[in-house]
Design an enzyme around this catalytic site. Structure first.
Site, PDB file in Angstrom:
ATOM      1  N   CYS A 158       0.534  -1.474  -0.128  1.00 51.05           N
ATOM      2  CA  CYS A 158       0.055  -0.166  -0.002  1.00 51.05           C
ATOM      3  C   CYS A 158       0.928   1.347  -0.111  1.00 51.05           C
ATOM      4  CB  CYS A 158      -0.974   0.101   1.261  1.00 51.05           C
ATOM      5  SG  CYS A 158      -2.074  -1.272   1.112  1.00 51.05           S
TER       6      CYS A 158
HETATM    7  C1  LIG Z   1     -12.601  -5.092   5.577  1.00 57.31           C
HETATM    8  C2  LIG Z   1     -13.462  -4.541   6.330  1.00 57.31           C
HETATM    9  C3  LIG Z   1     -14.221  -3.699   5.525  1.00 57.31           C
HETATM   10  C4  LIG Z   1     -14.575  -5.400   6.888  1.00 57.31           C
HETATM   11  O1  LIG Z   1     -15.515  -4.596   7.787  1.00 57.31           O
HETATM   12  P1  LIG Z   1     -15.742  -5.086   9.188  1.00 57.31           P
HETATM   13  O2  LIG Z   1     -16.847  -4.323   9.716  1.00 57.31           O
HETATM   14  O3  LIG Z   1     -14.535  -5.072  10.044  1.00 57.31           O
HETATM   15  O4  LIG Z   1     -16.141  -6.547   9.014  1.00 57.31           O
HETATM   16  P2  LIG Z   1     -16.038  -8.028   9.793  1.00 57.31           P
HETATM   17  O5  LIG Z   1     -15.163  -8.708   8.861  1.00 57.31           O
HETATM   18  O6  LIG Z   1     -15.615  -7.833  11.003  1.00 57.31           O
HETATM   19  O7  LIG Z   1     -17.389  -8.593   9.514  1.00 57.31           O
HETATM   20  C5  LIG Z   1     -18.614  -7.933  10.323  1.00 57.31           C
HETATM   21  C6  LIG Z   1     -19.792  -8.680   9.968  1.00 57.31           C
HETATM   22  O8  LIG Z   1     -20.079  -8.627   8.409  1.00 57.31           O
HETATM   23  C7  LIG Z   1     -20.162  -9.861   8.010  1.00 57.31           C
HETATM   24  N1  LIG Z   1     -19.574  -9.782   6.673  1.00 57.31           N
HETATM   25  C8  LIG Z   1     -18.007  -9.637   6.199  1.00 57.31           C
HETATM   26  N2  LIG Z   1     -18.063  -9.449   4.874  1.00 57.31           N
HETATM   27  C9  LIG Z   1     -19.302  -9.544   4.298  1.00 57.31           C
HETATM   28  C10 LIG Z   1     -19.779  -9.172   3.004  1.00 57.31           C
HETATM   29  N3  LIG Z   1     -19.055  -9.370   2.072  1.00 57.31           N
HETATM   30  N4  LIG Z   1     -21.253  -9.306   2.942  1.00 57.31           N
HETATM   31  C11 LIG Z   1     -21.826  -9.426   4.069  1.00 57.31           C
HETATM   32  N5  LIG Z   1     -21.489  -9.457   5.250  1.00 57.31           N
HETATM   33  C12 LIG Z   1     -20.430  -9.594   5.532  1.00 57.31           C
HETATM   34  C13 LIG Z   1     -18.949 -10.735   8.899  1.00 57.31           C
HETATM   35  O9  LIG Z   1     -19.574 -12.151   8.852  1.00 57.31           O
HETATM   36  C14 LIG Z   1     -19.476 -10.253  10.245  1.00 57.31           C
HETATM   37  O10 LIG Z   1     -20.853 -10.766  10.666  1.00 57.31           O
HETATM   38  P3  LIG Z   1     -21.090 -10.970  12.184  1.00 57.31           P
HETATM   39  O11 LIG Z   1     -20.821  -9.674  12.905  1.00 57.31           O
HETATM   40  O12 LIG Z   1     -22.204 -11.636  12.183  1.00 57.31           O
HETATM   41  O13 LIG Z   1     -19.738 -11.900  12.684  1.00 57.31           O
HETATM   42  C15 LIG Z   1     -12.898  -3.665   7.459  1.00 57.31           C
HETATM   43  O14 LIG Z   1     -12.295  -4.377   8.239  1.00 57.31           O
HETATM   44  C16 LIG Z   1     -11.791  -2.940   6.522  1.00 57.31           C
HETATM   45  O15 LIG Z   1     -11.917  -2.043   5.814  1.00 57.31           O
HETATM   46  N6  LIG Z   1     -10.539  -2.872   7.424  1.00 57.31           N
HETATM   47  C17 LIG Z   1      -9.460  -2.172   6.898  1.00 57.31           C
HETATM   48  C18 LIG Z   1      -8.390  -2.646   6.229  1.00 57.31           C
HETATM   49  C19 LIG Z   1      -8.243  -2.655   4.878  1.00 57.31           C
HETATM   50  O16 LIG Z   1      -9.427  -2.610   4.212  1.00 57.31           O
HETATM   51  N7  LIG Z   1      -7.177  -2.924   4.283  1.00 57.31           N
HETATM   52  C20 LIG Z   1      -7.050  -3.145   2.973  1.00 57.31           C
HETATM   53  C21 LIG Z   1      -5.586  -3.400   2.930  1.00 57.31           C
HETATM   54  S1  LIG Z   1      -4.762  -1.764   3.279  1.00 57.31           S
END
Ligand SMILES: CC(C)(COP(=O)(O)OP(=O)(O)OC[C@H]1O[C@@H](n2cnc3c(N)ncnc32)[C@H](O)[C@@H]1OP(=O)(O)O)[C@@H](O)C(=O)NCCC(=O)NCCS
Length: 375
Positions: A158
């Site tokens: 990144c």
């Molecule tokens: C990846 C990212 C968007 C995920 O968001 P999040 O809110 O952390 O999501 P989680 O993985 O904890 O999942 C939250 C819930 O949504 C669900 N979920 C995850 N992906 C999903 C999808 N594509 N569609 C529907 N539901 C989804 C999960 O199962 C979880 O359900 P639960 O609460 O019942 O367990 C977020 O963590 C993020 O952007 N992190 C930053 C890091 C990044 O993007 N880095 C890239 C490289 S620099």
């Protein structure tokens, strides 16, 4: 020459012609997952396999801010019998895919800087992945542009773009290059696991380029003096892409899920946001400014909520859209190019004397920043 005389004098953005909406991506993933679950119903019922969860366009937009992404090649990504782009193989005599992407952005950056190949001594192609090890994509680009001097490739995930800009700044400041082309052909789609619900939506393809040169040679109407630059890394396993040449000898599938992009997104979010905010504050203060002096934050574009949190920590309030422009809604995460897309699209309106900061944060972990002043 003195380092106070290094400028960014041109920036180029090349956007692929194809785009993929959340809805298209989710429809394909869900059809693939439902077929997988049907075909493996017995094994899933017996606890031998885990059922594939379904994805949702609403979740993606809410969790990340992403609505769509550009694709160098769309063919194959939405085909549930394939789930990866179908990029035609090119021969050794042909222009490589990434060199083509790089040239598209480089020519725009050179035009904007009012420069030609004769003004450039050094070409850095810096991105998250290169399609081959050697010859360097940068040397191929150098050859096609007719640049004398030298080129090399750099991989810093990144922060590839900002770290390369720091190399360019150092080279111009030290006098080892008069002009440097930094190019980021981010062809991310081949490394995305489109069968992974948690990450299938994250990335898009794009190419950016920047010209860095001495203030004394600059002829551009929109140029920015580099006041300071900082690169920072802290080791973390939370974002990984394990594909590499040793896979052939490890007797594993070179393209298995563990070798494609995967992350612990929650941990990344929690750990990187405070690091990035602290880095930015220190860097702005290191050049004698305060965060309130910064007119524009060209931030890394991985997640809308991340950017909002970082800016809130820095400013103690939400940023106006114009203060920290968001481009990830239509570009998604483009690895290192995100902050430069924001720069390319949102820099010409600044007034002489306005300050701005380019900053990337992500895998490694790596954080890179440049504090700029419009000339
Ligand atoms: C990846 C990212 C968007 C995920 O968001 P999040 O809110 O952390 O999501 P989680 O993985 O904890 O999942 C939250 C819930 O949504 C669900 N979920 C995850 N992906 C999903 C999808 N594509 N569609 C529907 N539901 C989804 C999960 O199962 C979880 O359900 P639960 O609460 O019942 O367990 C977020 O963590 C993020 O952007 N992190 C930053 C890091 C990044 O993007 N880095 C890239 C490289 S620099």
């Amino acid at each position: 020459m003195s380092s106070s005389g290094v400028v960014i004098s041109g920036a180029g953005l090349w956007t692929p012609q194809y785009s993929i909406s959340n809805e298209e991506l989710v429809d394909a993933y869900n059809a693939w997952a439902e077929r997988f679950n049907t075909e493996h119903a017995e094994a899933i019922a017996a606890g031998e396999l885990v059922e594939k969860p379904l994805s949702s366009a609403e979740f993606i937009e809410k969790a990340s801010g992403i609505r769509s992404r550009y694709a160098y090649v769309k063919d194959g990504v939405l085909d549930i019998d394939r789930m990866r782009p179908k990029i035609p193989r090119r021969g050794e005599e042909d222009l490589s895919h990434q060199a083509e992407m790089a040239l598209n952005a480089a020519n725009i950056a050179l035009d904007h800087a009012h420069k030609t190949a004769a003004d450039i001594d050094m070409v850095i192609v810096s991105c998250a992945y290169t399609e081959r090890s050697y010859p360097a994509i940068a040397i191929e680009v150098q050859h096609h542009l007719g640049i004398a001097g030298f080129g090399f490739d750099m991989l810093v995930a990144c922060s590839a773009a900002t770290f390369a800009l720091q190399r360019a700044y150092d080279a111009v400041a030290a006098g080892s290059a008069r002009g440097v082309l930094v190019i980021n052909p981010e062809l991310t789609s081949p490394q995305v696991n489109y069968t992974d619900r948690d990450s299938h939506f994250i990335f898009g393809d794009v190419s950016t380029a920047v010209v860095v040169e001495a203030e004394t040679t600059c002829q551009s109407p929109h140029s920015y003096q580099v006041l300071g630059s900082k690169a920072q890394t802290v080791y973390s396993n939370n974002i990984r892409s394990n594909f590499g040449y040793v896979a052939r000898s490890e007797d594993v599938d070179a393209f298995c899920a563990e070798n494609l992009f995967h992350q612990n997104g929650r941990k990344v979010f929690k750990e990187v946001c405070p690091m990035a905010a602290e880095h930015l504050q220190q860097q702005v203060e290191a050049v004698g400014l305060a965060v309130d002096d910064i007119r524009r934050w060209w931030l890394h574009q991985a997640n809308l909520n991340m950017n909002q949190l970082i800016v809130r920590r820095l400013l103690g309030r939400d940023a106006e859209p114009d203060e920290a422009p968001i481009v990830l809604d239509r570009f998604a995460n483009t690895a290192s190019a995100g902050s430069l897309i924001a720069f390319c699209l949102h820099h010409e309106d600044l007034q002489s004397g306005d300050h701005g900061v380019i900053c990337s944060f992500g895998a490694g972990y790596s954080i890179g920043s440049l504090v700029l002043r419009k000339r």
